[in-house]
Design a protein around this motif. Sequence first.
Motif, mmCIF file in Angstrom:
data_model
loop_
_atom_site.group_PDB
_atom_site.id
_atom_site.type_symbol
_atom_site.label_atom_id
_atom_site.label_comp_id
_atom_site.label_asym_id
_atom_site.label_seq_id
_atom_site.Cartn_x
_atom_site.Cartn_y
_atom_site.Cartn_z
ATOM 1 N N PRO A 159 -1.914 9.817 0.421
ATOM 2 C CA PRO A 159 -2.582 8.548 0.740
ATOM 3 C C PRO A 159 -2.020 7.380 -0.055
ATOM 4 C CG PRO A 159 -3.965 9.859 -0.716
ATOM 5 C CD PRO A 159 -2.772 10.712 -0.380
ATOM 6 N N ALA A 160 -1.922 6.222 0.611
ATOM 7 C CA ALA A 160 -1.462 5.001 -0.036
ATOM 8 C C ALA A 160 -2.491 3.899 0.174
ATOM 9 C CB ALA A 160 -0.111 4.567 0.537
ATOM 10 N N VAL A 161 -2.720 3.122 -0.883
ATOM 11 C CA VAL A 161 -3.648 1.999 -0.860
ATOM 12 C C VAL A 161 -2.853 0.724 -1.122
ATOM 13 C CG1 VAL A 161 -5.646 0.934 -2.000
ATOM 14 C CG2 VAL A 161 -5.573 3.427 -1.640
ATOM 15 N N TYR A 162 -3.034 -0.276 -0.274
ATOM 16 C CA TYR A 162 -2.287 -1.531 -0.375
ATOM 17 C C TYR A 162 -3.081 -2.535 -1.198
ATOM 18 C CZ TYR A 162 0.455 -5.560 1.287
ATOM 19 O OH TYR A 162 1.241 -6.686 1.381
ATOM 20 N N GLN A 171 0.379 0.518 -3.439
ATOM 21 C CA GLN A 171 1.504 -0.287 -2.965
ATOM 22 C C GLN A 171 1.322 -1.752 -3.325
ATOM 23 O OE1 GLN A 171 2.130 -0.314 1.278
ATOM 24 N NE2 GLN A 171 3.828 -1.755 1.147
ATOM 25 N N ILE A 172 2.386 -2.331 -3.874
ATOM 26 C CA ILE A 172 2.391 -3.745 -4.254
ATOM 27 C C ILE A 172 3.580 -4.448 -3.589
ATOM 28 C CG2 ILE A 172 2.789 -5.370 -6.159
ATOM 29 C CD1 ILE A 172 1.299 -3.451 -7.994
ATOM 30 N N TYR A 173 3.321 -5.580 -2.962
ATOM 31 C CA TYR A 173 4.393 -6.457 -2.505
ATOM 32 C C TYR A 173 4.527 -7.548 -3.573
ATOM 33 C CZ TYR A 173 7.172 -9.554 0.435
ATOM 34 O OH TYR A 173 8.177 -10.348 0.933
ATOM 35 N N ASN A 177 7.394 -2.949 -3.221
ATOM 36 C CA ASN A 177 8.264 -3.505 -2.195
ATOM 37 C C ASN A 177 9.332 -4.335 -2.901
ATOM 38 O OD1 ASN A 177 5.356 -3.469 -0.296
ATOM 39 N ND2 ASN A 177 7.208 -2.416 0.362
ATOM 40 N N PRO A 178 10.305 -4.939 -2.204
ATOM 41 C CA PRO A 178 11.531 -5.420 -2.851
ATOM 42 C C PRO A 178 11.314 -6.305 -4.073
ATOM 43 C CG PRO A 178 11.775 -5.536 -0.493
ATOM 44 C CD PRO A 178 10.345 -5.166 -0.747
ATOM 45 N N VAL A 179 12.119 -6.030 -5.094
ATOM 46 C CA VAL A 179 12.054 -6.815 -6.328
ATOM 47 C C VAL A 179 13.388 -7.481 -6.650
ATOM 48 C CG1 VAL A 179 10.234 -5.402 -7.355
ATOM 49 C CG2 VAL A 179 12.624 -4.801 -7.770
ATOM 50 N N PHE A 180 14.450 -7.168 -5.925
ATOM 51 C CA PHE A 180 15.765 -7.669 -6.301
ATOM 52 C C PHE A 180 16.097 -8.985 -5.607
ATOM 53 C CE2 PHE A 180 15.806 -3.106 -7.112
ATOM 54 C CZ PHE A 180 16.071 -3.141 -8.474
ATOM 55 N N ASP A 183 -3.246 0.396 5.859
ATOM 56 C CA ASP A 183 -2.543 -0.871 6.037
ATOM 57 C C ASP A 183 -1.383 -0.926 5.050
ATOM 58 O OD1 ASP A 183 -3.984 -1.262 3.688
ATOM 59 O OD2 ASP A 183 -5.272 -2.838 4.488
ATOM 60 N N ASN A 184 -0.524 -1.901 5.236
ATOM 61 C CA ASN A 184 0.583 -2.148 4.316
ATOM 62 C C ASN A 184 1.065 -3.581 4.502
ATOM 63 O OD1 ASN A 184 2.415 -2.170 6.560
ATOM 64 N ND2 ASN A 184 2.716 0.054 6.396
#
Length: 436
Positions: free
Chosen positions: A310-313, A10-12, A52-55, A279-280
């Motif tokens: 599984p997700a890694v932040y 996951q990328i913000y 996560n949001p890009v717009f 986490d996120n």
Amino acid sequence: MWFNEACIYQIYPLGLCGAPAENDGIREHRILRVLDWAEHIRGLNMTAVLFNPVFESDRHGYDTRDFFALDCRLGTNEDFAQVCDALHAAGLKVILDGVFNHVGRGFWAFRDVQQKKWDSPYKDWFHLDFNGDTQYGGDGFWYEGWEGHNELVKLNLQNPAVVEHLLEAVRRWAQEFEVDGLRLDVAYSLPPEFLARLRRFAEQLKPEFALLGETLHGDYNRWMNDDACHSVTNYECYKGLWSSFNSGNMFEIGHSLARQFGPEPWTLYRGKHLLSFLDNHDVERIASMLTNPAHLRPAYGLLFGMPGVPAVYYGSEWGIQGKKSEGDAALRPALEIPRKNELTDWVAALAAARQKSEALRYGNYRNLLLTNAQIIFERAVEKERVLVAVNAAGEPFTAHFDAGAGCAIDLVTGLPHDFGGGSLLEPYSVCYWQVS
């Protein structure tokens, strides 16, 4: 479906790429920084990237201005297409954040209503009352915001024109960026009929197009079924994943997992693939949540061994910290280049073990041993069993339990294991014992 076998990174992007907190209107091609992360993500044995949001938005991405244009602080649509192409070339799926419940005050249709009031053709895109106003003043009308946050203007998802606008955006994302799925922000706030319409649309749009819903508590089957999302966020087990270590009470996570996935007839989600995470972008970094840093390794071991996806932040795989009390910016920092240490090697090894084990990806769940500081559970399919053993204590522990076998192979280390005479667990350790 590919999602059921995924390991997600996951990328913000507004944070990672160092965008200013407020939209300054200046176009900078910051999203291209993600190109430098593709090799790192693949080296972690991740199989998908969640953006996560890009717009285009007012501030943080969840206050959208335009669903069709990349945020100017990140660059252009062409830039993002280049990033998605690179990730796909590296064998990674791409998931975008679909923020469909609300928009920002800078959203083009809301601005039209501000200017034209009753004469705006978009006045029915929102929940308005021209006899009131909000704390902003000057709009000439009251409107419903998301959970009282009036910077987030709630969309009228009962309006067919609004729904068509959102579906057209999804169509464009699939065409322009070849995205493979969506994370639905605050899915628990979306009307069931909208979720059903989106599910049918996704099925026609692209084979195995995945819908992941953000949910918090309650019965997740409300939002995860054949007329809604394929998967949802598992916040119930998120809490247990860190507090079980902090409180010295592995019964908490053990009972949560058994309640969700165990063999009893009342089990809620057996056979389903909820998103699991430590986490996120909305919660404290796991390295800040755990009171004992030595628990980072077993916490990740538990994450990759339990049922779910599984997700890694980003950044947490090498142990960066971030406290919620310091604001969202502390949870979403700018990072120039990825780092590598013993923790990243451990995460990569866990992800590799999961990918080569059908039992870890699809297996049923059954607790075999539970103490305050240890948990051993079984993940089983027809031709494979894996026993996940976690020792959260700072001293060795010899586990005596019925393994149903004499020997096994640890999927992480490749070393043989003999169950005879008890199974020794090293301090702060995790083993994935494969029994064929």
